[in-house]
Design a protein around this motif. Sequence first.
Motif, PDB file in Angstrom:
ATOM      1  N   ASN A 256       0.830  -1.202   0.000  1.00 52.07           N
ATOM      2  CA  ASN A 256       0.000   0.000   0.000  1.00 52.07           C
ATOM      3  C   ASN A 256       0.871   1.263   0.000  1.00 52.07           C
ATOM      4  N   GLY A 257       0.659   2.124  -0.982  1.00 50.38           N
ATOM      5  CA  GLY A 257       1.442   3.345  -1.080  1.00 50.38           C
ATOM      6  C   GLY A 257       2.740   3.199  -1.835  1.00 50.38           C
ATOM      7  N   SER A 258       3.058   1.970  -2.291  1.00 52.51           N
ATOM      8  CA  SER A 258       4.311   1.720  -3.016  1.00 52.51           C
ATOM      9  C   SER A 258       4.076   1.808  -4.520  1.00 52.51           C
ATOM     10  N   THR A 259       5.136   2.153  -5.226  1.00 52.27           N
ATOM     11  CA  THR A 259       5.108   2.008  -6.682  1.00 52.27           C
ATOM     12  C   THR A 259       5.655   0.625  -7.006  1.00 52.27           C
ATOM     13  N   ILE A 260       5.009  -0.079  -7.905  1.00 47.88           N
ATOM     14  CA  ILE A 260       5.396  -1.462  -8.216  1.00 47.88           C
ATOM     15  C   ILE A 260       5.903  -1.536  -9.644  1.00 47.88           C
TER      16      ILE A 260
ATOM     17  N   ASP B 205       8.572   5.571   0.369  1.00 49.16           N
ATOM     18  CA  ASP B 205       9.460   6.397   1.183  1.00 49.16           C
ATOM     19  C   ASP B 205      10.058   5.605   2.341  1.00 49.16           C
ATOM     20  N   GLU B 206       9.318   4.586   2.810  1.00 52.10           N
ATOM     21  CA  GLU B 206       9.784   3.821   3.978  1.00 52.10           C
ATOM     22  C   GLU B 206      10.667   2.639   3.622  1.00 52.10           C
ATOM     23  N   HIS B 207      10.434   2.007   2.469  1.00 48.81           N
ATOM     24  CA  HIS B 207      11.186   0.778   2.188  1.00 48.81           C
ATOM     25  C   HIS B 207      11.366   0.561   0.687  1.00 48.81           C
ATOM     26  N   ASN B 208      12.319  -0.314   0.395  1.00 53.62           N
ATOM     27  CA  ASN B 208      12.573  -0.771  -0.975  1.00 53.62           C
ATOM     28  C   ASN B 208      12.648  -2.294  -0.915  1.00 53.62           C
ATOM     29  N   MET B 209      11.677  -2.982  -1.505  1.00 52.57           N
ATOM     30  CA  MET B 209      11.564  -4.424  -1.342  1.00 52.57           C
ATOM     31  C   MET B 209      11.347  -5.103  -2.690  1.00 52.57           C
TER      32      MET B 209
END
Length: 605
Positions: free
Chosen positions: A457-461, A485-489
């Motif tokens: 949620n809120g991430s670009t995929i 902004d919080e993580h890169n997964m």
Amino acid sequence: MQAIQERHENSLLKSEIDKLRDENKALRDTIKKPSCPNCGFATSSKDAITGPEDQKLRIENTRLKAEVEKLRSIIGKSPGGTSPNSSSYASENDQLLENRSSLDFYTGNFGLEKSRIMDAVNRATDELRKMATNSEPLWIRSYETGREILNYDEYMKEFCAENGKNKQIMTKKSIEASRESGVIFVDLPWLVQSFMDANQWKELFPCLVAKAATVDVICSGEGPKGDGAVHLMFAEIQMLTPMVATRELYFVRHCKQLSANQWAIVDVSIDKVEDNIDASLQKCRKRPSGCIIEDKSNGHCKVTWVEHLECQKSTVHSLYRTIVNSGLTFGAKHWISTLQQQCERLVFLVATNVPIKDSSGVATLAGRKSILKLAQRMTWNFCRAVGDSSYNSWNKITTKTGDDIRVSSRKNLNDPGEPLGTILSAVSCVWLPVSHHVLFDFLRDENRRNEWDIMSNGSTIQSIANLAKGQDRGNAVTTLAMKSDEHNMWVLQDSSTNAYESMVVYAPVDINGMQSVMTGCDSSNIAVLPSGFSILPDGIESRPFVITSRPEEKSTEGGSLLTIAFQILISNSPTAKLSVDSVDSVNTLISCTLQNIKSSLQCED
């Protein structure tokens, strides 16, 4: 002196038999009156033998008994073991040893000789050939479903006329019979070998076979393909849900060359074998079943599969009652569809001429192969984690939305293929008024992942790599990058579909490790802990008013049975206990994910 020595050896062997009999009796008493080894309180019979260690011990006990019988045979055949002048008792004893296989000893049925087993598999082979080739009136095609239905009156007339007791089976047992044919893109010798090797067979059917073992080799067969081989097999057959009990089977598997280009793999249960090996099994037996494999050259075969089971009648959860009682769940269509899909995956795994559009983001064949192997291992782990096999011990809780979920925990002490520590598994199963095609396409679409995946949620995929593993566009392995902004997964996703079921399995992966796998490095030490979905049609071929991908067939497509499963590492310590907070967290995760799916597909009511 030889006669005295033989009597002494016979006395020792009788003592060994008595000891084993006493151990067997003690084990059976333990099963009848089980108790917890930690607290001493009684447990229910259902819980008595559920753990993987118990299952291993049962199979190991069977093998050890087989070894005792083989040693017994060696003593009887050794120099000095017999002589023309020895007693008639010893001579008769040796003759019995000569005629028996090790199976005779550990079944506890000394009258069950190898010759009787061979007679049974020969009769089963003849029956399978007729069941695979005969048409009407033995098999009648249903106008409603298009599936073939076995005409049991004709079956009894053809195969059971000499055996009156079979007439009573219909009232005491549930009979499942089905037949399906399909083209498989592998060589015949490889396919025959895969069926006769328990580990390869289990790997071919990860969604169906939870456990498999060769208990004894009764006859090793002739030639490189093992023509005539007869093995005693154990298998635990599952559905990808903890809501349906597994089926544990002991059966004899026979491999037979019928002609220059045709082979048979025959499965059949032998009377009394299961009772004497393990009386605690749910009663489920194989009538002559298996497949006829015909070599069509150019690296492919035609397989005609017959599945014929006789099971004790039991209650099935209402969600799955239709699909189980119709015979679809464990029927020939499921087996042949899975075989086609797995063999196609193997072809794509070794292919060197895959179009660029089907292999984007990976520069080398080695990298492609390494990623596909990792995805395969991930999906095997998922299949093992969600079923009702003895690997898992499930507890029932209720979600905040009223849906039931099952939770289980396990310890990983030393397997580098998944995170070390204590792992929590949680599974929920629901019916949705949505075509399984629509549901599968929605869940595998990275562009719509934000609609249901709380973690994204809120991430670009972004899709980093996309590899085809079959002709259907739904059979693919994808590497996704999720940035916020919080993580890169990074997430590895394996989607699979066939004529019976579909799966979307995914797991977060270490970015550096995944980049090395994409260059062709070994993936066996990459830790993955998969979660995902299993999607089945609900088994009702004509349910109106469901959301479907084909509007013109709105009245013929049913809804979907969705199994949603999460696996979470709750502690890096394998001695950690399952906490209330952990269960609450996964409860919330499942509830919110299900709610998001229902909302996106407009089926909240």
